[in-house]
Design a protein around this motif. Structure first.
Motif, short mmCIF file in Angstrom:
data_model
loop_
_atom_site.label_atom_id
_atom_site.label_comp_id
_atom_site.label_asym_id
_atom_site.label_seq_id
_atom_site.Cartn_x
_atom_site.Cartn_y
_atom_site.Cartn_z
N GLU A 1 0.91 -1.30 -0.08
CA GLU A 1 -0.02 0.06 -0.04
C GLU A 1 0.88 1.21 0.00
N ARG A 2 1.04 2.10 -1.07
CA ARG A 2 1.50 2.99 -1.36
C ARG A 2 0.69 4.40 -1.86
N ASN A 3 0.97 5.58 -1.44
CA ASN A 3 0.16 6.80 -1.93
C ASN A 3 1.44 8.00 -2.22
N TYR A 4 1.88 7.85 -3.27
CA TYR A 4 3.14 8.94 -3.71
C TYR A 4 2.37 10.01 -4.05
N ALA A 5 1.10 10.39 -4.39
CA ALA A 5 0.38 11.61 -5.11
C ALA A 5 -0.31 12.61 -3.94
N THR A 6 -0.85 11.75 -2.97
CA THR A 6 -1.59 12.63 -1.84
C THR A 6 -1.47 12.16 -0.67
N ARG A 7 -2.09 12.73 0.39
CA ARG A 7 -2.05 12.40 1.74
C ARG A 7 -3.12 11.29 2.09
N HIS A 8 -3.90 11.11 1.33
CA HIS A 8 -5.18 10.13 1.44
C HIS A 8 -4.79 8.78 1.94
N PRO A 9 -5.32 8.06 2.93
CA PRO A 9 -4.90 6.77 3.22
C PRO A 9 -4.65 5.69 2.11
N ASN A 10 -5.42 5.73 1.23
CA ASN A 10 -5.24 4.63 0.23
C ASN A 10 -5.50 5.17 -1.27
N VAL A 11 -5.09 4.05 -2.24
CA VAL A 11 -5.42 4.41 -3.55
C VAL A 11 -6.79 5.05 -3.88
N ARG A 12 -7.69 4.24 -3.15
CA ARG A 12 -9.37 4.54 -3.51
C ARG A 12 -9.68 6.06 -3.19
N ALA A 13 -9.02 6.51 -2.17
CA ALA A 13 -9.32 7.78 -1.68
C ALA A 13 -8.58 8.56 -2.71
N LEU A 14 -7.64 8.44 -2.96
CA LEU A 14 -6.77 9.16 -4.09
C LEU A 14 -7.42 9.29 -5.32
N LEU A 15 -7.94 8.18 -5.82
CA LEU A 15 -8.46 8.43 -7.18
C LEU A 15 -9.76 9.04 -7.12
N ASN A 16 -10.67 8.95 -6.10
CA ASN A 16 -11.91 9.59 -5.95
C ASN A 16 -11.60 10.99 -5.86
N THR A 17 -10.58 11.37 -5.32
CA THR A 17 -10.36 13.12 -5.13
C THR A 17 -10.03 13.63 -6.32
#
Length: 468
Positions: A364-380
């Motif tokens: 589990e990595r998020n290099y783009a935002t501070r969201h807790p997971n990729v699902r939240a990253l993409l939704n935003t």
């Protein structure tokens, strides 16, 4: 009188472009020439395999006449170059047609002066049979004897067929001279169907020589870059160890070969599909090339996991990575006008793609935002106009071809659908620089030729395999 050296024959592009099935699409003669020998060689194998077994093969058609094509090669200035050619029986009226090819049986008869087998070939087969009989596990063997089929409608006459106790029965084909690609394909597919491992044994060639004939290269490639040779030293080693020992030359990425290793048959790896090998030099080289391209980006993105903004473009390591990418792709985006805007857009897009890649790989990595997971990253980022709405098609394709494809059934899929509707006419399409960059960084998904090659080699990573 000094004789001038013969000039290399000028290569001719018999067919300017061919259309491949399985999501590959059109491949031009120029693109073919730019491929590595392993890449175009595997295409060559599979185009020939298609005639015998459609599931294992590939279909490609001439873009001018739609006739089936295959890949031939010729030497030019010391380099082996591939080119498309029509199969026998192609449309003679095609502007790219260059004459008919000789039937394999006719060529073989001419090669052996009317015989279907040379005397030397027969002696080598009998020698291997004798060596097989010395093994204490020996049960039975045969030379050029009909082997009834179990899964095929017809059998074959393997050069040597061997059964040892507590060891899979296997066949050996001896290659003493040029063997036609159609024969290599037919025998490989036949024994694959029968569940009988096939080993090609070469004789009379030096893998370390100036050039290895194409027919030998075809066999070596199917053995994952392994050349198995029978010579006097191998025969003596076989007698000493009371089993079959062959010399194995392992091919390097530059086409050279490591020094020979005396190898017992029972030291080989017998894959579920494909020919046995001592070491898989094709898959390992391909993975090393892909990892070498991605490694600097993972190193650059790691410090950004805590969140970042435009100030990231002032970081020396970020600028260095982007400048290196610009050497390969001078224009990073047609959608941005200034260099700084291009840099920010591409840095964020790569960060999103690598977040998906890592998470699909179980990290589990998020290099783009501070969201807790990729699902939240993409939704935003798919929801806001200043995010990645323009890249909805790209993100959709990436998810479709990874273990995270299930996200498309939920809110992420809904956001992608809205983004496509909102950005209609302004979506980034497959001929944009961003897609070329993704093909460079994530070829397992965005480069259909590399993806198909990995599938064929049974080496497509788990993260790039959709979970159904």
């Amino acid at each position: 009188m000094t004789r001038l050296p013969a000039r290399s024959q000028k290569p001719r592009r018999i067919i300017e472009a061919a259309f491949f099935e399985k999501e590959i699409g059109p491949v031009s003669a120029t693109e073919l020439l730019a491929m590595t020998e392993d890449a175009w060689g595997i295409l060559r194998d599979r185009l020939t395999d298609y005639a015998r077994e459609k599931e294992s093969g590939l279909l490609a058609r001439c873009l001018m006449c739609e006739g089936r094509v295959f890949i031939q090669s010729r030497m030019h200035r010391g380099k082996r170059l591939p080119y498309f050619a029509h199969f026998k029986g192609g449309d003679p009226n095609c502007p790219w047609h260059r004459g008919m090819t000789m039937k394999p049986d006719d060529a073989r008869a001419a090669q052996y002066q009317g015989r279907q087998e040379s005397i030397a070939h027969r002696l080598l087969c009998e020698q291997l049979d004798l060596l097989a009989r010395d093994d204490p596990r020996y049960l039975r063997s045969s030379v050029a004897t009909y082997l009834p089929p179990t899964e095929n409608s017809f059998g074959r006459y393997p050069d040597v067929y061997i059964e040892w106790e507590d060891f899979p029965a296997f066949a050996i084909e001896v290659q003493l001279s040029n063997t036609f690609q159609t024969e290599v394909s037919a025998r490989s597919i036949h024994y694959q169907r029968e569940g009988i491992p096939l080993i090609w044994v070469l004789y009379g060639i030096d893998p370390g020589g100036v050039d290895v004939p194409q027919s030998f290269r075809d066999v070596i490639r199917r053995h994952r870059g392994n050349a198995f040779v029978l010579d006097k030293e191998a025969i003596n080693a076989s007698r000493a160890e009371k089993t079959i020992v062959l010399k194995c030359f392992l091919r390097n990425v530059d086409g050279s070969f490591d020094g020979p290793v005396l190898t017992r048959i029972d030291q080989l790896t017998f894959p579920k599909r494909g020919l046995p090998y001592l070491e898989d030099r094709i898959t390992s080289h391909l993975r090393e090339q892909i990892d070498a391209v991605r490694r600097p980006w993972f190193k650059t993105l790691e410090p950004l996991r805590e969140g970042w903004d435009w100030r990231a473009l002032d970081m020396p390591e970020v600028l260095a990575t982007l400048d290196h990418l610009r050497k390969e792709f001078p224009k990073l985006s047609h959608w941005e006008t200034g260099k700084r805007d291009e840099d920010f857009t591409i840095l964020r897009l790569v960060a999103v793609a690598f977040s998906i890649l890592s998470t699909a790989n179980g990290h589990e990595r998020n290099y783009a935002t501070r969201h807790p997971n990729v699902r939240a990253l993409l939704n935003t980022l798919l929801h806001i106009p200043s995010g990645i709405q323009r890249y909805a098609l790209l993100v959709e394709l990436l998810l479709q071809h990874t273990a995270l494809c299930g996200l498309l059934d939920g809110t992420v899929g809904q956001h992608i659908k809205r983004a496509k509707a909102q950005m209609e006419g302004n979506l980034s399409l497959s001929d944009d620089p961003e897609w070329a960059i993704m093909r460079h960084l994530v070829p397992e998904v965005f480069d259909p030729l590399v993806r198909e090659e990995l599938i064929y080699l049974q080496a497509l990573p788990a993260w790039a395999t959709p979970i159904t």
